[in-house]
Design an enzyme around this catalytic site. Structure first.
Site, PDB file in Angstrom:
ATOM      1  N   HIS A 154      37.110  23.954  44.041  1.00  0.00           N
ATOM      2  CA  HIS A 154      37.266  25.394  43.811  1.00  0.00           C
ATOM      3  C   HIS A 154      36.362  25.856  42.673  1.00  0.00           C
ATOM      4  O   HIS A 154      35.633  26.845  42.794  1.00  0.00           O
ATOM      5  CB  HIS A 154      38.736  25.702  43.502  1.00  0.00           C
ATOM      6  CG  HIS A 154      39.018  27.114  43.120  1.00  0.00           C
ATOM      7  ND1 HIS A 154      39.573  28.030  43.989  1.00  0.00           N
ATOM      8  CD2 HIS A 154      38.837  27.790  41.945  1.00  0.00           C
ATOM      9  CE1 HIS A 154      39.709  29.193  43.367  1.00  0.00           C
ATOM     10  NE2 HIS A 154      39.276  29.063  42.126  1.00  0.00           N
ATOM     11  N   GLU A 155      36.395  25.143  41.557  1.00  0.00           N
ATOM     12  CA  GLU A 155      35.588  25.555  40.408  1.00  0.00           C
ATOM     13  C   GLU A 155      34.092  25.401  40.689  1.00  0.00           C
ATOM     14  O   GLU A 155      33.294  26.259  40.309  1.00  0.00           O
ATOM     15  CB  GLU A 155      35.988  24.763  39.163  1.00  0.00           C
ATOM     16  CG  GLU A 155      37.425  24.975  38.715  1.00  0.00           C
ATOM     17  CD  GLU A 155      37.777  26.446  38.546  1.00  0.00           C
ATOM     18  OE1 GLU A 155      36.880  27.256  38.219  1.00  0.00           O
ATOM     19  OE2 GLU A 155      38.954  26.793  38.762  1.00  0.00           O
ATOM     20  N   HIS A 172      32.860  28.328  42.624  1.00  0.00           N
ATOM     21  CA  HIS A 172      32.564  29.521  41.821  1.00  0.00           C
ATOM     22  C   HIS A 172      31.102  29.495  41.355  1.00  0.00           C
ATOM     23  O   HIS A 172      30.437  30.535  41.287  1.00  0.00           O
ATOM     24  CB  HIS A 172      33.485  29.576  40.607  1.00  0.00           C
ATOM     25  CG  HIS A 172      34.837  30.162  40.882  1.00  0.00           C
ATOM     26  ND1 HIS A 172      35.011  31.375  41.518  1.00  0.00           N
ATOM     27  CD2 HIS A 172      36.086  29.716  40.589  1.00  0.00           C
ATOM     28  CE1 HIS A 172      36.305  31.644  41.610  1.00  0.00           C
ATOM     29  NE2 HIS A 172      36.971  30.647  41.061  1.00  0.00           N
ATOM     30  N   TYR A 183      33.576  39.713  39.361  1.00  0.00           N
ATOM     31  CA  TYR A 183      34.908  39.138  39.217  1.00  0.00           C
ATOM     32  C   TYR A 183      35.928  40.191  38.803  1.00  0.00           C
ATOM     33  O   TYR A 183      36.516  40.140  37.722  1.00  0.00           O
ATOM     34  CB  TYR A 183      34.867  37.988  38.209  1.00  0.00           C
ATOM     35  CG  TYR A 183      36.011  37.016  38.350  1.00  0.00           C
ATOM     36  CD1 TYR A 183      36.158  36.238  39.489  1.00  0.00           C
ATOM     37  CD2 TYR A 183      36.939  36.864  37.330  1.00  0.00           C
ATOM     38  CE1 TYR A 183      37.195  35.333  39.612  1.00  0.00           C
ATOM     39  CE2 TYR A 183      37.979  35.961  37.437  1.00  0.00           C
ATOM     40  CZ  TYR A 183      38.110  35.205  38.584  1.00  0.00           C
ATOM     41  OH  TYR A 183      39.147  34.313  38.701  1.00  0.00           O
ATOM     42  N   GLU A 209      37.489  34.571  44.410  1.00  0.00           N
ATOM     43  CA  GLU A 209      38.551  33.567  44.385  1.00  0.00           C
ATOM     44  C   GLU A 209      38.784  32.968  45.764  1.00  0.00           C
ATOM     45  O   GLU A 209      38.967  31.752  45.918  1.00  0.00           O
ATOM     46  CB  GLU A 209      39.845  34.189  43.859  1.00  0.00           C
ATOM     47  CG  GLU A 209      39.942  34.241  42.362  1.00  0.00           C
ATOM     48  CD  GLU A 209      39.883  32.853  41.739  1.00  0.00           C
ATOM     49  OE1 GLU A 209      40.543  31.937  42.260  1.00  0.00           O
ATOM     50  OE2 GLU A 209      39.157  32.686  40.750  1.00  0.00           O
ATOM     51  N   ASP A 248      45.078  40.277  35.607  1.00  0.00           N
ATOM     52  CA  ASP A 248      44.365  39.310  36.441  1.00  0.00           C
ATOM     53  C   ASP A 248      43.065  39.893  36.995  1.00  0.00           C
ATOM     54  O   ASP A 248      42.739  39.716  38.158  1.00  0.00           O
ATOM     55  CB  ASP A 248      45.300  38.856  37.571  1.00  0.00           C
ATOM     56  CG  ASP A 248      44.724  37.694  38.381  1.00  0.00           C
ATOM     57  OD1 ASP A 248      43.977  36.886  37.820  1.00  0.00           O
ATOM     58  OD2 ASP A 248      45.035  37.629  39.595  1.00  0.00           O
ATOM     59  N   HIS A 276      43.571  36.889  41.791  1.00  0.00           N
ATOM     60  CA  HIS A 276      44.303  35.752  42.344  1.00  0.00           C
ATOM     61  C   HIS A 276      45.450  36.196  43.246  1.00  0.00           C
ATOM     62  O   HIS A 276      45.923  35.420  44.077  1.00  0.00           O
ATOM     63  CB  HIS A 276      44.870  34.876  41.222  1.00  0.00           C
ATOM     64  CG  HIS A 276      43.834  34.156  40.423  1.00  0.00           C
ATOM     65  ND1 HIS A 276      43.271  34.693  39.292  1.00  0.00           N
ATOM     66  CD2 HIS A 276      43.263  32.936  40.596  1.00  0.00           C
ATOM     67  CE1 HIS A 276      42.397  33.828  38.783  1.00  0.00           C
ATOM     68  NE2 HIS A 276      42.378  32.759  39.557  1.00  0.00           N
TER      69      HIS A 276
END
Length: 442
Positions: free
Chosen positions: A166-167, A170, A181, A190, A263, A268
């Protein structure tokens, strides 16, 4: 469409229901025009893959990587602990990061012809053991960073391999569409990261799309927490329900879209909508997710039809255009979550802040928020508020994916949002004093 503010006030002061009304009606001329656009965008995706393949052939070998150990500090990148080609160290987090980055790089290289996050074989730098009891993982534009968790709610963030994927994704997004973002483009950021994370997990397990569990972050919670995972792409909002942690707040349809200042505009929370669309598309296309719908999503990402501020409808149209023979299946997947490909949704205005002084920390890989309010005069924090909240440098700062974001709101003024890495000393101190133990989760 429902709006829900995540503030802990008794009721939101302002809500907005963005319109998502009639289905798109295409006449014969419009259909012909859309087909021409679809073919053009699909060709762009093919050309983008070809260009990436050339870059891979030019590199010739898989990208190198280095895992660093921050030693429970917040200094980056830390001390090198293991490099590509070296054996296990015996440090579980170091070795998990090494295994995860090897698998992730291999998937992008072999299935998508992409070498590293930049497509040109850039070395990858990772850091583990970041901070003390740090409950997060993030990409800071240079480094993949992972905390060890607090051992009470969260395990170490290197444990589920899809967290690492996931990271890394990004970073791929940053080097391709570079989705802003915040709001819907942030939710897409995300979601696309979750897409490739789930593709990696299924790839390692030898599963086709129909066999996957579609859970993100399985094993990230401690066994005492009533949770299956952090997110469920197939059924957003069902991953956990625990007396302490609360219930999974994700939504999976535009009817339930959450309007919030927290957020980064709910990135998210609302990412569950495109997540579910991908799950439905992957099932309809069939086969391995990375080779089917995953390839389509990647082609959309690199094909030039997705602007930085893309909303769900814009991104959906790009995936339909890149889907070729599966265009109808992909279009139907988006429609099942209330998104009409190509039809823009007007961004919902954020709720107006209220209260006295409100400090909120939101985001992070888990997408959870905590907040507290104080009376500025009664608390004696007036001088600190003046020094911390009205710093011009703090405003409009661009957050990095999955980093915490702090929001300072004084009644009658616009909120000031500051990504974790840009907090001034006075802002960090103000947050520490207001967000004391016992602060409510929101």
């Amino acid at each position: 469409m429902t709006s829900r503010d995540t503030h802990s006030a008794p009721a939101p002061r302002c809500t907005f229901i963005p319109p998502w009304l009639a289905e798109r009606v295409d006449g014969p001329e419009a259909a012909a025009r859309d087909e021409a656009v679809r073919r053009l965008r699909a060709q762009r995706g093919v050309e983008a893959r070809a260009a990436s393949t050339v870059a891979v052939e030019g590199v010739g070998v898989a990208p190198v990587w280095t895992v660093h150990d921050a030693g429970s500090s917040t200094r980056l990148p830390g001390t090198p602990a293991r490099r590509s080609g070296e054996p296990d160290t015996g440090d579980v987090a170091v070795d998990e990061a090494a295994t995860g980055i090897e698998a992730t790089l291999q998937m992008f290289l072999e299935d998508l012809a992409r070498s590293s996050h930049d497509g040109a074989g850039a070395p990858v730098s990772l850091t583990v053991h970041y901070g003390s009891d740090y409950n997060n993982a993030f990409w800071d534009g240079t480094q993949l960073v992972f905390g060890d968790g607090d051992g009470r709610v969260f395990e170490r963030f290197t444990k589920p391999v899809d967290v690492l994927a996931h990271e890394f994704s990004h970073a791929v997004i940053e080097h391709t569409a570079d989705l802003t973002y915040r709001g819907q483009s942030g939710a897409l950021n995300e979601s696309v990261a979750d897409v490739f994370a789930s593709c990696l997990k299924q790839r390692l397990l030898g599963q086709e799309a129909a066999d996957g569990d579609w859970l993100i972050g399985e094993g990230i919670f401690m066994p005492s927490v009533q949770a299956r995972a952090l997110r469920d792409m197939a059924a957003p909002g069902t991953a956990y329900d625990d007396p302490e942690v609360g219930a999974d707040p994700q939504v999976g349809h535009m009817d339930d879209y959450i309007v919030t200042t927290a957020d980064n505009g709910g990135v998210h929370l609302n990412s569950g909508i495109p997540n579910r669309a991908f799950h439905l598309a992957a099932l309809a296309v069939g086969g391995r997710a990375i080779e089917g719908a995953g390839r389509i999503w990647y082609d959309a990402l690199v094909g030039g039809a997705v602007p930085r501020g893309a909303d769900f409808g814009t991104f959906a149209a790009a995936t339909v255009a890149a889907a070729g023979e599966h265009a109808d299946a992909v279009r139907d997947a988006w429609r099942q979550v209330g998104v009409e490909p190509g039809r823009a949704s007007a961004p919902a205005p954020e709720p107006q802040p209220g209260g006295r002084l409100r400090v909120e920390r939101s985001g992070g890989f888990a997408g959870r928020s905590e907040a507290a309010e104080v009376d500025v005069e009664a608390s004696g924090l007036g001088p600190l508020v003046s020094a911390a909240v009205w710093s011009a440098a703090a405003k409009d700062a661009r957050p990095h994916p999955d980093m915490f974001v702090y929001t300072f709101t004084v009644e009658g003024h616009e909120p000031v949002r500051v990504p974790e890495h840009l907090l001034t000393d006075s802002q960090a101190e103000l947050a520490r004093q207001v967000l004391r133990p016992g602060t409510s989760e929101v």
